[in-house]
Write an enzyme that holds these catalytic residues in place. Structure first.
Site, mmCIF file in Angstrom:
data_model
loop_
_atom_site.group_PDB
_atom_site.id
_atom_site.type_symbol
_atom_site.label_atom_id
_atom_site.label_comp_id
_atom_site.label_asym_id
_atom_site.label_seq_id
_atom_site.Cartn_x
_atom_site.Cartn_y
_atom_site.Cartn_z
ATOM 1 N N HIS A 1 13.442 40.747 2.137
ATOM 2 C CA HIS A 1 14.368 41.409 3.046
ATOM 3 C C HIS A 1 15.013 40.364 3.961
ATOM 4 O O HIS A 1 14.602 39.198 3.989
ATOM 5 C CB HIS A 1 13.639 42.481 3.870
ATOM 6 C CG HIS A 1 12.467 41.975 4.636
ATOM 7 N ND1 HIS A 1 11.193 42.465 4.494
ATOM 8 C CD2 HIS A 1 12.376 40.993 5.565
ATOM 9 C CE1 HIS A 1 10.378 41.822 5.291
ATOM 10 N NE2 HIS A 1 11.061 40.927 5.943
HETATM 11 P P1 TYD Z 1 6.682 45.481 5.292
HETATM 12 O O1 TYD Z 1 7.811 45.031 6.143
HETATM 13 O O2 TYD Z 1 6.986 46.397 4.146
HETATM 14 O O3 TYD Z 1 5.935 44.205 4.758
HETATM 15 P P2 TYD Z 1 6.331 43.326 3.489
HETATM 16 O O4 TYD Z 1 7.814 43.443 3.344
HETATM 17 O O5 TYD Z 1 5.873 41.933 3.830
HETATM 18 O O6 TYD Z 1 5.588 43.920 2.336
HETATM 19 O O7 TYD Z 1 5.605 46.176 6.217
HETATM 20 C C1 TYD Z 1 4.492 46.875 5.732
HETATM 21 C C2 TYD Z 1 4.163 48.026 6.675
HETATM 22 O O8 TYD Z 1 3.813 47.554 7.982
HETATM 23 C C3 TYD Z 1 5.309 49.001 6.844
HETATM 24 O O9 TYD Z 1 4.756 50.315 6.908
HETATM 25 C C4 TYD Z 1 5.882 48.644 8.195
HETATM 26 C C5 TYD Z 1 4.683 48.128 8.959
HETATM 27 N N1 TYD Z 1 5.007 47.083 9.952
HETATM 28 C C6 TYD Z 1 4.852 47.351 11.296
HETATM 29 O O10 TYD Z 1 4.454 48.457 11.702
HETATM 30 N N2 TYD Z 1 5.136 46.360 12.210
HETATM 31 C C7 TYD Z 1 5.571 45.137 11.824
HETATM 32 O O11 TYD Z 1 5.819 44.261 12.687
HETATM 33 C C8 TYD Z 1 5.749 44.873 10.409
HETATM 34 C C9 TYD Z 1 6.238 43.537 9.945
HETATM 35 C C10 TYD Z 1 5.447 45.879 9.526
#
Ligand code: TYD
Length: 136
Positions: free
Chosen positions: A51
């Protein structure tokens, strides 16, 4: 022209009996810190990230183990290896990033200048290219 990601070497204090790295806002970390999260237990072959963020800047540090970060600038890609607790990667806004090749013991610390806001994420690569003005 997008701002580039940048590796930062933190001063490692202490000696062979033990080390310490200290990080402060607007000193070692080039912004005011508002959020900390960490990624661990990542299965082999998993790619995290995938992303871009319109508002958040980040510094990534592998506190244990190692991982790689691929940054897509639209017109070029760079791969950064994070393999030391005193090595950080600064990622400014609007870069597309993939984190991958996590070692089984990897603990990736992420510091950011913004609280979490799902609406500032661009998760579609074509939308990303459109927003940075790159035709693909
Ligand atoms: P996500 O951004 O999908 O992580 P990646 O892209 O690395 O797989 O995040 C995973 C989950 O965590 C999603 O439900 C959102 C939550 N999250 C938060 O609550 N706070 C944060 O700062 C981040 C980065 C994610």
């Amino acid at each position: 022209m997008l701002e580039q990601a940048k590796l930062i070497e933190f001063i490692q204090r202490g000696d062979e009996s033990g080390y310490l790295v200290a990080l402060e806002s607007n000193k070692e970390i080039p912004f005011e810190m508002k959020r900390v999260f960490y990624i661990y237990g990542t299965a082999e072959d998993v790619v995290r990230g995938q992303h871009s963020n319109r508002k958040s800047e980040f510094v990534l540090v592998n506190l244990a183990g190692s991982s790689k970060v691929k940054v897509d600038y639209g017109d070029k890609e760079e791969i950064y290896l994070l393999d030391k607790p005193n090595k950080g990667l600064y990622i400014p806004r609007m870069l597309w990033k993939d984190m991958y090749d996590f070692s089984s013991d990897a603990v990736l610390l992420v510091l950011s200048n913004e609280p979490y806001d799902a609406d500032e994420y661009i998760r579609d690569k074509q939308e990303y290219y459109k927003e940075i003005g790159v035709l693909k």
